[in-house]
Design a protein around this motif. Sequence first.
Motif, PDB file in Angstrom:
ATOM      1  N   ILE A  20      -5.232  -4.896  -4.883  1.00  0.00           N
ATOM      2  CA  ILE A  20      -3.836  -4.683  -5.246  1.00  0.00           C
ATOM      3  C   ILE A  20      -3.200  -6.042  -5.540  1.00  0.00           C
ATOM      4  O   ILE A  20      -3.575  -7.066  -4.952  1.00  0.00           O
ATOM      5  N   THR A  21      -2.247  -6.082  -6.468  1.00  0.00           N
ATOM      6  CA  THR A  21      -1.590  -7.347  -6.809  1.00  0.00           C
ATOM      7  C   THR A  21      -0.547  -7.703  -5.755  1.00  0.00           C
ATOM      8  O   THR A  21      -0.131  -6.867  -4.951  1.00  0.00           O
ATOM      9  N   LEU A  22      -0.100  -8.963  -5.791  1.00  0.00           N
ATOM     10  CA  LEU A  22       0.938  -9.391  -4.862  1.00  0.00           C
ATOM     11  C   LEU A  22       2.228  -8.601  -5.084  1.00  0.00           C
ATOM     12  O   LEU A  22       2.906  -8.218  -4.130  1.00  0.00           O
ATOM     13  N   ASN A  23       2.555  -8.345  -6.354  1.00  0.00           N
ATOM     14  CA  ASN A  23       3.753  -7.555  -6.644  1.00  0.00           C
ATOM     15  C   ASN A  23       3.616  -6.128  -6.113  1.00  0.00           C
ATOM     16  O   ASN A  23       4.574  -5.545  -5.606  1.00  0.00           O
ATOM     17  N   GLY A  24       2.413  -5.571  -6.251  1.00  0.00           N
ATOM     18  CA  GLY A  24       2.176  -4.219  -5.758  1.00  0.00           C
ATOM     19  C   GLY A  24       2.309  -4.136  -4.250  1.00  0.00           C
ATOM     20  O   GLY A  24       2.925  -3.204  -3.712  1.00  0.00           O
ATOM     21  N   LEU A  25       1.737  -5.117  -3.554  1.00  0.00           N
ATOM     22  CA  LEU A  25       1.809  -5.137  -2.097  1.00  0.00           C
ATOM     23  C   LEU A  25       3.250  -5.324  -1.628  1.00  0.00           C
ATOM     24  O   LEU A  25       3.691  -4.688  -0.667  1.00  0.00           O
ATOM     25  N   ASP A  26       3.984  -6.178  -2.321  1.00  0.00           N
ATOM     26  CA  ASP A  26       5.385  -6.406  -1.971  1.00  0.00           C
ATOM     27  C   ASP A  26       6.194  -5.114  -2.115  1.00  0.00           C
ATOM     28  O   ASP A  26       7.009  -4.777  -1.257  1.00  0.00           O
ATOM     29  N   ALA A  27       5.961  -4.381  -3.202  1.00  0.00           N
ATOM     30  CA  ALA A  27       6.664  -3.110  -3.418  1.00  0.00           C
ATOM     31  C   ALA A  27       6.321  -2.103  -2.327  1.00  0.00           C
ATOM     32  O   ALA A  27       7.191  -1.382  -1.818  1.00  0.00           O
ATOM     33  N   LEU A  28       5.043  -2.050  -1.950  1.00  0.00           N
ATOM     34  CA  LEU A  28       4.602  -1.127  -0.898  1.00  0.00           C
ATOM     35  C   LEU A  28       5.274  -1.462   0.427  1.00  0.00           C
ATOM     36  O   LEU A  28       5.748  -0.577   1.145  1.00  0.00           O
ATOM     37  N   GLN A  29       5.315  -2.743   0.759  1.00  0.00           N
ATOM     38  CA  GLN A  29       5.838  -3.164   2.056  1.00  0.00           C
ATOM     39  C   GLN A  29       7.348  -2.962   2.178  1.00  0.00           C
ATOM     40  O   GLN A  29       7.860  -2.756   3.274  1.00  0.00           O
ATOM     41  N   ARG A  30       8.066  -2.997   1.069  1.00  0.00           N
ATOM     42  CA  ARG A  30       9.520  -2.899   1.146  1.00  0.00           C
ATOM     43  C   ARG A  30      10.048  -1.470   0.954  1.00  0.00           C
ATOM     44  O   ARG A  30      11.217  -1.209   1.194  1.00  0.00           O
ATOM     45  N   SER A  31       9.187  -0.539   0.529  1.00  0.00           N
ATOM     46  CA  SER A  31       9.657   0.795   0.157  1.00  0.00           C
ATOM     47  C   SER A  31       9.944   1.697   1.359  1.00  0.00           C
ATOM     48  O   SER A  31       9.261   1.633   2.382  1.00  0.00           O
ATOM     49  N   ASP A  32      10.944   2.552   1.181  1.00  0.00           N
ATOM     50  CA  ASP A  32      11.309   3.520   2.213  1.00  0.00           C
ATOM     51  C   ASP A  32      10.425   4.761   2.154  1.00  0.00           C
ATOM     52  O   ASP A  32      10.243   5.460   3.148  1.00  0.00           O
ATOM     53  N   VAL A  33       9.892   5.030   0.965  1.00  0.00           N
ATOM     54  CA  VAL A  33       9.053   6.212   0.739  1.00  0.00           C
ATOM     55  C   VAL A  33       7.807   5.777  -0.017  1.00  0.00           C
ATOM     56  O   VAL A  33       7.891   4.968  -0.948  1.00  0.00           O
ATOM     57  N   VAL A  34       6.645   6.300   0.384  1.00  0.00           N
ATOM     58  CA  VAL A  34       5.395   6.023  -0.323  1.00  0.00           C
ATOM     59  C   VAL A  34       4.777   7.354  -0.737  1.00  0.00           C
ATOM     60  O   VAL A  34       4.445   8.187   0.115  1.00  0.00           O
ATOM     61  N   VAL A  35       4.651   7.568  -2.035  1.00  0.00           N
ATOM     62  CA  VAL A  35       4.009   8.763  -2.580  1.00  0.00           C
ATOM     63  C   VAL A  35       2.644   8.317  -3.104  1.00  0.00           C
ATOM     64  O   VAL A  35       2.563   7.580  -4.083  1.00  0.00           O
ATOM     65  N   PHE A  36       1.575   8.753  -2.440  1.00  0.00           N
ATOM     66  CA  PHE A  36       0.260   8.182  -2.728  1.00  0.00           C
ATOM     67  C   PHE A  36      -0.727   9.218  -3.255  1.00  0.00           C
ATOM     68  O   PHE A  36      -0.681  10.388  -2.909  1.00  0.00           O
ATOM     69  N   ASP A  37      -1.637   8.736  -4.109  1.00  0.00           N
ATOM     70  CA  ASP A  37      -2.677   9.572  -4.704  1.00  0.00           C
ATOM     71  C   ASP A  37      -3.919   9.621  -3.825  1.00  0.00           C
ATOM     72  O   ASP A  37      -4.124   8.772  -2.946  1.00  0.00           O
ATOM     73  N   ARG A  38      -4.784  10.572  -4.136  1.00  0.00           N
ATOM     74  CA  ARG A  38      -6.078  10.679  -3.446  1.00  0.00           C
ATOM     75  C   ARG A  38      -6.931   9.448  -3.696  1.00  0.00           C
ATOM     76  O   ARG A  38      -7.654   8.976  -2.815  1.00  0.00           O
ATOM     77  N   LEU A  39      -6.849   8.888  -4.893  1.00  0.00           N
ATOM     78  CA  LEU A  39      -7.709   7.763  -5.243  1.00  0.00           C
ATOM     79  C   LEU A  39      -7.089   6.410  -4.914  1.00  0.00           C
ATOM     80  O   LEU A  39      -7.709   5.378  -5.128  1.00  0.00           O
ATOM     81  N   ALA A  40      -5.861   6.387  -4.411  1.00  0.00           N
ATOM     82  CA  ALA A  40      -5.275   5.130  -3.961  1.00  0.00           C
ATOM     83  C   ALA A  40      -5.959   4.728  -2.651  1.00  0.00           C
ATOM     84  O   ALA A  40      -6.161   5.568  -1.775  1.00  0.00           O
ATOM     85  N   PRO A  41      -6.351   3.458  -2.488  1.00  0.00           N
ATOM     86  CA  PRO A  41      -7.046   3.040  -1.265  1.00  0.00           C
ATOM     87  C   PRO A  41      -6.255   3.372  -0.005  1.00  0.00           C
ATOM     88  O   PRO A  41      -5.128   2.903   0.169  1.00  0.00           O
ATOM     89  N   ALA A  42      -6.845   4.184   0.872  1.00  0.00           N
ATOM     90  CA  ALA A  42      -6.151   4.607   2.092  1.00  0.00           C
ATOM     91  C   ALA A  42      -5.812   3.429   2.995  1.00  0.00           C
ATOM     92  O   ALA A  42      -4.820   3.460   3.724  1.00  0.00           O
TER      93      ALA A  42
END
Length: 506
Positions: A20-42
């Motif tokens: 995952i990119t640094l921007n992607g990780l930053d977005a994940l860490q700051r978000s209130d809600v995470v909607v994730f796919d089956r193929l997204a790394p658990a």
Amino acid sequence: MSKTGIVYLVGAGPGDPGLITLNGLDALQRSDVVVFDRLAPAGLLKYAKANAELISAAKSPANVALTQAEINDVLIDRAREGKSVCRLKGGDPFVFGRGGEEAIALSDAQVPFTVVPGISSAIGAAAYAGIPVTHRGLASSVTVVTGSEMQDPPNSGVNWEAVAKTGGTAVVLMGASRIEEITSTLISHGRRADEPAAAVQQGTSTEQRTITSTLSGIATGVQNAGLTAPIALVIGEVVALRERISWFDTRPLFGKRILVTRARSQVSRLASGLTELGAEVVECPVIKSTSMEDTTELDASLANLNQYEWVAFASPNGVNQAFERMDHLGLDARAFASCKIAAVGPATVAALKTHGIDADLTPDAFTAEGLVGAFRANSDKPKNAVVFRSDIGRETIPKGLRQLGADVTEVAAYRTVAEEQSAANAHSAFQEGIDVVTFTSSSTVKNLRHLLEGDVTPINNGVVVCMGPVTASTAESFGIEVDIIPEEQSIPGIIAAIRSYFEFAD
């Protein structure tokens, strides 16, 4: 009216959480809600905020948790509530990820959004299989197509004749159940039947499996090997390079699931070292270190360090907790100016260095017994000492120093308690299969056994590694069969011993 939030359409990569990119990780860490796919790394979900709402949008050929319309509605609704939303998608959101559809829905609803590209499995899976999709002299172009439309060839949006005649490398995604039709169609349109082909299952993950064959034989190979979706089908002369440059699935611990029982705060070095060698690390901290409820004795010792000739630390936790209290008391490293410092092993030495202190005495064997031996070998025997350790720490160092004639003060610097929340993780980990169990202290042995309700059978089904003879003795007293005791009782020693064990076994 509340301010509208924002949606991040994040490409999480094809399987390895580290992609995952640094921007992607930053977005994940700051978000209130995470909607994730089956193929997204658990493994990425652990980086979400503790109070984040996690919503599964998993889709598979036989099961759909949410329809695409429902996913769009969730993104819009949560954003309109003023929340930040991370739409975590496998691969890249705009490469067969339906990210474009979600972006259009958000745009139409006037919801702000940001797109964070990710590594597509078309490139990532091939790279982890040792296959460059372009290579000078072999392939100057790459064509990426979906195989999902092969179920209705007359109405397919893919021009298979063009794919066959374009040359270069072709990568087919989402075609696991239709490989025979895909390859037959390509051959019928002029692609060579003997052209090299590879099927990469679960690309970039520790469950990756790769087989190679010819274009005409790859479907049979996939069936014989039992490969299932997701599969990236790679076709072209570049596939032949795998024999020379495969790297990911040839690492010494590839495919081994290793249970790490250390405290959560101490797991990183062991986990990263094992992961680098190809292992899948399953973190199951069975102990945690916490501050003393009553710090009166600890504070008094720290405030009067000038009374001691020697200060001995039995672990990095002792160092960290001592300095935490010193900060509270308005003290710093200068308080140790008149003392000599002893440390059990390299991790404790490293912890001291972070606070600007160099240890004066360390043993060759990184154990409490080894430290006592180092004192014994020292020409100047200790007159008095303070020993900072766990509340349940062994008496080895204090007892050994007293036998050498020292006046010893024992101080509990921290508490070691069971991590009860790991019980479910422990059971599920063994149910899914564990190849290696690591124990770094007697406490980890006792507490894992406790979490398993005394049943050590699952532990004995794998290879058991104990850091040092004391930990091994504790394990054996509970009926656990110990396979590895590293010569060097340290994290690097554990990693090296596990590697040697499997290299020798192979």
